[in-house]
Write a protein that holds these residues in place. Structure first.
Motif, PDB file in Angstrom:
ATOM      1  N   VAL A   4       9.897 -45.278 -16.355  1.00 42.10           N
ATOM      2  CA  VAL A   4      11.001 -46.122 -16.847  1.00 42.10           C
ATOM      3  C   VAL A   4      10.376 -46.919 -18.167  1.00 42.10           C
ATOM      4  O   VAL A   4      11.050 -47.002 -19.195  1.00 42.10           O
ATOM      5  CB  VAL A   4      11.144 -46.993 -15.580  1.00 42.10           C
ATOM      6  CG1 VAL A   4      12.241 -48.033 -16.281  1.00 42.10           C
ATOM      7  CG2 VAL A   4      11.701 -46.169 -14.488  1.00 42.10           C
ATOM      8  N   THR A   5       9.215 -47.258 -18.145  1.00 41.86           N
ATOM      9  CA  THR A   5       8.482 -47.857 -19.037  1.00 41.86           C
ATOM     10  C   THR A   5       8.305 -47.144 -20.659  1.00 41.86           C
ATOM     11  O   THR A   5       8.970 -47.554 -21.514  1.00 41.86           O
ATOM     12  CB  THR A   5       7.004 -48.484 -18.789  1.00 41.86           C
ATOM     13  OG1 THR A   5       6.928 -49.105 -17.715  1.00 41.86           O
ATOM     14  CG2 THR A   5       6.414 -49.216 -19.884  1.00 41.86           C
ATOM     15  N   VAL A   6       7.967 -45.906 -20.203  1.00 39.75           N
ATOM     16  CA  VAL A   6       8.136 -44.825 -21.590  1.00 39.75           C
ATOM     17  C   VAL A   6       9.284 -44.730 -22.051  1.00 39.75           C
ATOM     18  O   VAL A   6       9.661 -44.929 -23.370  1.00 39.75           O
ATOM     19  CB  VAL A   6       7.269 -43.692 -21.253  1.00 39.75           C
ATOM     20  CG1 VAL A   6       7.397 -42.749 -22.269  1.00 39.75           C
ATOM     21  CG2 VAL A   6       5.711 -43.987 -20.763  1.00 39.75           C
TER      22      VAL A   6
ATOM     23  N   MET B 121      14.335 -47.819 -26.713  1.00 38.52           N
ATOM     24  CA  MET B 121      14.854 -48.989 -27.467  1.00 38.52           C
ATOM     25  C   MET B 121      14.596 -48.791 -28.849  1.00 38.52           C
ATOM     26  O   MET B 121      15.149 -49.152 -29.902  1.00 38.52           O
ATOM     27  CB  MET B 121      14.095 -50.252 -27.121  1.00 38.52           C
ATOM     28  CG  MET B 121      14.431 -51.814 -27.674  1.00 38.52           C
ATOM     29  SD  MET B 121      16.040 -51.886 -27.383  1.00 38.52           S
ATOM     30  CE  MET B 121      16.340 -52.465 -25.581  1.00 38.52           C
ATOM     31  N   ILE B 122      13.164 -48.127 -29.246  1.00 39.73           N
ATOM     32  CA  ILE B 122      12.704 -48.187 -30.415  1.00 39.73           C
ATOM     33  C   ILE B 122      13.641 -47.021 -31.281  1.00 39.73           C
ATOM     34  O   ILE B 122      13.894 -47.148 -32.524  1.00 39.73           O
ATOM     35  CB  ILE B 122      11.291 -47.553 -30.436  1.00 39.73           C
ATOM     36  CG1 ILE B 122      10.320 -48.491 -30.156  1.00 39.73           C
ATOM     37  CG2 ILE B 122      10.962 -47.155 -31.960  1.00 39.73           C
ATOM     38  CD1 ILE B 122       8.962 -48.083 -29.671  1.00 39.73           C
TER      39      ILE B 122
ATOM     40  N   SER C  47      11.625 -54.104 -31.651  1.00 44.33           N
ATOM     41  CA  SER C  47      11.381 -52.606 -31.951  1.00 44.33           C
ATOM     42  C   SER C  47       9.600 -52.635 -31.989  1.00 44.33           C
ATOM     43  O   SER C  47       9.088 -51.945 -31.015  1.00 44.33           O
ATOM     44  CB  SER C  47      11.665 -51.924 -33.021  1.00 44.33           C
ATOM     45  OG  SER C  47      11.314 -52.534 -34.310  1.00 44.33           O
ATOM     46  N   ARG C  48       9.105 -53.911 -32.499  1.00 39.07           N
ATOM     47  CA  ARG C  48       7.726 -53.838 -32.526  1.00 39.07           C
ATOM     48  C   ARG C  48       7.201 -54.380 -31.027  1.00 39.07           C
ATOM     49  O   ARG C  48       6.177 -54.058 -30.464  1.00 39.07           O
ATOM     50  CB  ARG C  48       7.243 -54.997 -33.596  1.00 39.07           C
ATOM     51  CG  ARG C  48       7.760 -54.710 -35.169  1.00 39.07           C
ATOM     52  CD  ARG C  48       6.655 -53.737 -35.653  1.00 39.07           C
ATOM     53  NE  ARG C  48       7.071 -52.508 -35.301  1.00 39.07           N
ATOM     54  CZ  ARG C  48       7.890 -51.459 -35.836  1.00 39.07           C
ATOM     55  NH1 ARG C  48       8.851 -52.042 -36.689  1.00 39.07           N
ATOM     56  NH2 ARG C  48       8.350 -50.533 -35.569  1.00 39.07           N
ATOM     57  N   LEU C  49       7.857 -55.190 -30.267  1.00 37.06           N
ATOM     58  CA  LEU C  49       7.605 -55.655 -28.926  1.00 37.06           C
ATOM     59  C   LEU C  49       7.524 -54.365 -28.085  1.00 37.06           C
ATOM     60  O   LEU C  49       6.641 -54.286 -27.114  1.00 37.06           O
ATOM     61  CB  LEU C  49       8.340 -56.675 -28.524  1.00 37.06           C
ATOM     62  CG  LEU C  49       8.315 -57.117 -26.948  1.00 37.06           C
ATOM     63  CD1 LEU C  49       6.874 -57.860 -26.921  1.00 37.06           C
ATOM     64  CD2 LEU C  49       9.415 -57.935 -26.720  1.00 37.06           C
TER      65      LEU C  49
ATOM     66  N   ASN D 245      10.898 -55.672 -20.057  1.00 40.37           N
ATOM     67  CA  ASN D 245      11.488 -55.973 -21.376  1.00 40.37           C
ATOM     68  C   ASN D 245      12.532 -55.119 -21.908  1.00 40.37           C
ATOM     69  O   ASN D 245      13.761 -55.644 -22.277  1.00 40.37           O
ATOM     70  CB  ASN D 245      10.297 -55.975 -22.483  1.00 40.37           C
ATOM     71  CG  ASN D 245       9.310 -56.970 -22.354  1.00 40.37           C
ATOM     72  OD1 ASN D 245       9.814 -58.356 -21.284  1.00 40.37           O
ATOM     73  ND2 ASN D 245       8.089 -57.292 -22.724  1.00 40.37           N
ATOM     74  N   PRO D 246      12.419 -53.867 -22.083  1.00 43.66           N
ATOM     75  CA  PRO D 246      13.673 -53.033 -22.545  1.00 43.66           C
ATOM     76  C   PRO D 246      14.981 -53.023 -21.695  1.00 43.66           C
ATOM     77  O   PRO D 246      15.896 -53.209 -22.025  1.00 43.66           O
ATOM     78  CB  PRO D 246      13.112 -51.614 -22.603  1.00 43.66           C
ATOM     79  CG  PRO D 246      11.919 -51.630 -21.790  1.00 43.66           C
ATOM     80  CD  PRO D 246      11.241 -53.098 -21.712  1.00 43.66           C
TER      81      PRO D 246
END
Length: 635
Positions: free
Chosen positions: A37-39, A45-46, A64-66, A286-287
């Protein structure tokens, strides 16, 4: 000499999150799911911010940097943690441990400062809206991101440099699931005063400075919001900050709990749960926070999905109206060449190659089975590899030979899809079996004393199962997507077998999904095995260079030369075919290249391992001598 209670440490053992056996599998599956899920979330998001022009603002530039930072430092931690759940001892070498520490510190400090920069961005947007475009120009945003990474770089160098000076005791069990500062200091036999001062100074600065920036920004933001007369305006303004506030609270809460207590063993055990939040859970959240709670992100996502669906529907509708396709029941394989004078020579050549391939691989499998001293992990994997080579050569070559002796090499639609399925299955399995064999060489050379334990029969069996599972998943995905494609009346496949690119060239419907699946699986099935192979051989070369005698180095390296040669030929030709654009020109060029990894490589592999491998030659001689002896006795 005076201390006598420590030695040069070459590796550590990570204790992991828990030692309870009944929790290992559930936690492995849970954290594997979290990592996926993180990846997907952060990459999504990016990509979304990159594709949506109305998200090209400072706020989403920083977001996007975060996401990039979250993706990276989760990748630094989680994969090694997952290993701990499926192995008895999660061993990490000293250089790998220091590298993990360096990148962890770099990204965690960068995260602290990036959250502060995002708070400052919200302050300027709400408190100084008329000056926002000037204050937060592209140059300013770029310099702020550079400052964030500079802070991370300075902190990472300071912490890692101090840790490299530490002398570790013989007790090398790290009471954590990754190489963090406090658990490593617990193993120290020398003075840790400098390390503790550095940790204290950098922890206070990298928490205090961003925290003050965030608090100062939100005090000004709240003051500005309270001056807005209407309730709706206050609510709308505050909603732009709510996602950031939630992310900051979760991250700083767990990080402060981890690093601001004293570094005793009790706090270490307690902090494992806390550190899970900011190293694994927060990068996943976060995303999700910014996508579920942010209206503009949701609108952008919906627009991209609608746009893509609209393109697909228009393409299908246009092709349907044109009436340029029908239900295809068969294809015609154009073959390797259409020059008549080359047909017979090519038929004889490739028939000879196929015979050598079958005889060579069957002989290798039989030899390994019959020779008891070849019953080792290396030759177990080699026999599995020979089986894969034999099978996927058989999937391709016989049908190719037909094209040399017939005017039209017709292949029915079901047979074409079947050939595609088994080709994808075996070629993906080949990629991963090569990686498994590289890992086997790594364990044999770098950890010889643990070789029999690490590469037990159960482990080897599971590794082979994993290889076939990767092939099964890839083949099912590719073939499943191909079955949905609508083909045109032009049914000549510009290849000598049913491969992905030639079939997609005949499509009358959208191939967007196929191309995405192809790109993702191609990158994964090349990148993961390639990184495994490169990582293994970097460690192998480092270990070989530490061997003092030239003879010892030569002997150690000789066990890898056959594998290196086979990997180079296979990956070189396969990469040339699949990592280039799928235009017609590249298809014609790719035919010659694909001949190598589909036909020539399966023939070369048993020859490479029989001609360059002393154990195989000895076993072969023994079998021949034994057979001749039996014949002589009969006479």
């Amino acid at each position: 000499m005076a201390a006598g209670n420590h030695s040069t440490v070459t590796e550590f053992i990570l204790a992991g999150l828990t030692e309870k056996p009944e929790l290992q599998l559930p936690l492995f599956l849970f954290f594997l799911g979290v990592y996926v899920v993180t990846v997907v979330g952060n990459l999504g998001m990016i990509t979304l911010i990159g594709l949506s022009s109305h998200l090209h603002t400072p706020m989403y530039y920083f977001l996007s940097r975060l996401s990039f930072i979250d993706l990276c430092y989760s990748t630094v931690i989680t994969p090694k943690m997952l290993v701990n759940f499926v192995t008895e001892k999660n061993i990490i070498s000293y250089p790998e441990c220091m590298t993990q520490l360096y990148f962890f510190v770099f990204f965690i400090i960068s995260e602290c400062h990036m959250l502060a920069v995002m708070a400052y961005d919200r302050y300027v947007a709400i408190c100084n809206p008329l000056l926002y475009n000037v204050t937060m120009s592209y140059q300013v945003c770029s310099w702020l991101v550079v400052e964030v990474y500079t802070m991370g770089l300075i902190g990472a160098i300071a912490h890692t440099s101090c840790m490299l000076k530490v002398v570790f005791c013989k007790d090398k069990i790290i009471n954590d699931y990754f190489c963090d500062v406090f658990p490593l200091l617990e193993l120290c036999c020398s003075s840790t005063y400098i390390n503790e001062v550095v940790v204290l100074c950098f922890s206070v600065f990298n928490i205090l400075a961003p925290t003050l920036t965030i608090l100062g920004s939100y005090v000004s933001i709240i003051a500005s919001i309270l001056r807005i007369p209407c309730t709706e305006g206050r609510s709308k303004t505050f909603s732009t900050c709510s996602s950031h506030i939630l992310a900051v609270t979760i991250f700083y809460g767990s990080a402060a709990f981890m690093y601001l207590p004293s570094s005793n063993i009790t706090s270490m055990d307690q902090s494992k749960v806390s550190s899970v939040f900011y190293t694994i859970i927060v990068p996943m959240l976060n995303p999700l926070i910014y996508s579920l709670r942010n209206k503009r992100v949701k609108v952008a996502l919906n627009k991209i999905i609608e746009k893509r669906l609209s393109c697909i529907l228009k393409t299908v509708q246009r092709k349907m109206e044109a009436g340029n396709h029908s239900k295809v029941t068969e294809f015609i394989l154009s073959g390797l060449t259409e020059t008549p004078e080359l047909q017979l020579p090519f038929f004889l050549f490739f028939l000879g190659v196929y015979v050598v391939t079958v005889v060579g691989n069957l002989s290798m499998i039989t030899l390994i089975r019959l020779s008891s001293h070849l019953h080792t992990p290396m030759y177990y994997f080699l026999s599995s590899w020979s089986f894969i080579d034999l099978c996927y050569s058989t999937v391709i070559t016989p049908k190719m030979l037909v094209s040399f002796v017939t005017e039209k090499n017709i292949i029915p639609y079901p047979e074409c899809m079947t050939q595609l399925y088994f080709f994808a299955f075996f070629v993906i399995s080949e990629c991963h079996i090569l990686a498994v064999m590289a890992y086997d060489r790594y364990v044999a050379i770098c950890k010889p004393l643990l070789y029999n334990v690490t590469m037990s029969y159960q482990v080897c069996s599971w590794l082979v199962v994993e290889v076939y599972m990767m092939g099964l998943i890839g083949a099912t995905a590719h073939t499943g997507c191909m079955l949905r494609v609508v083909f045109c009346k032009d049914k000549i496949v510009n290849h000598y077998f049913c491969d992905l690119f030639p079939l997609l060239e005949l499509s009358c419907s959208s191939t967007y999904i196929n191309e995405v699946v192809l790109l993702c699986f191609s990158i994964f099935n090349f990148l993961v095995p390639t990184l495994t192979i490169l990582g293994s051989y970097v460690s192998i070369i480092a270990s070989i260079l530490r061997i003092r005698s030239t003879e010892g180095r030569s002997k150690a390296f000789s066990t890898c030369t056959s594998h290196i040669l086979a990997v180079t030929i296979f990956y070189g030709s396969a990469a040339f075919v699949y990592l280039q654009p799928s235009n017609v020109s590249s298809m014609d060029q790719g035919k010659v290249s694909s001949v190598f990894y589909t036909i020539i490589v399966p023939m070369l592999n048993p020859l490479i391992y029989s001609l360059r491998n002393k154990d195989v030659k000895v076993a072969l001689n023994k079998i021949i001598e034994k057979r001749l002896s039996c014949i002589n006795e009969d006479f």
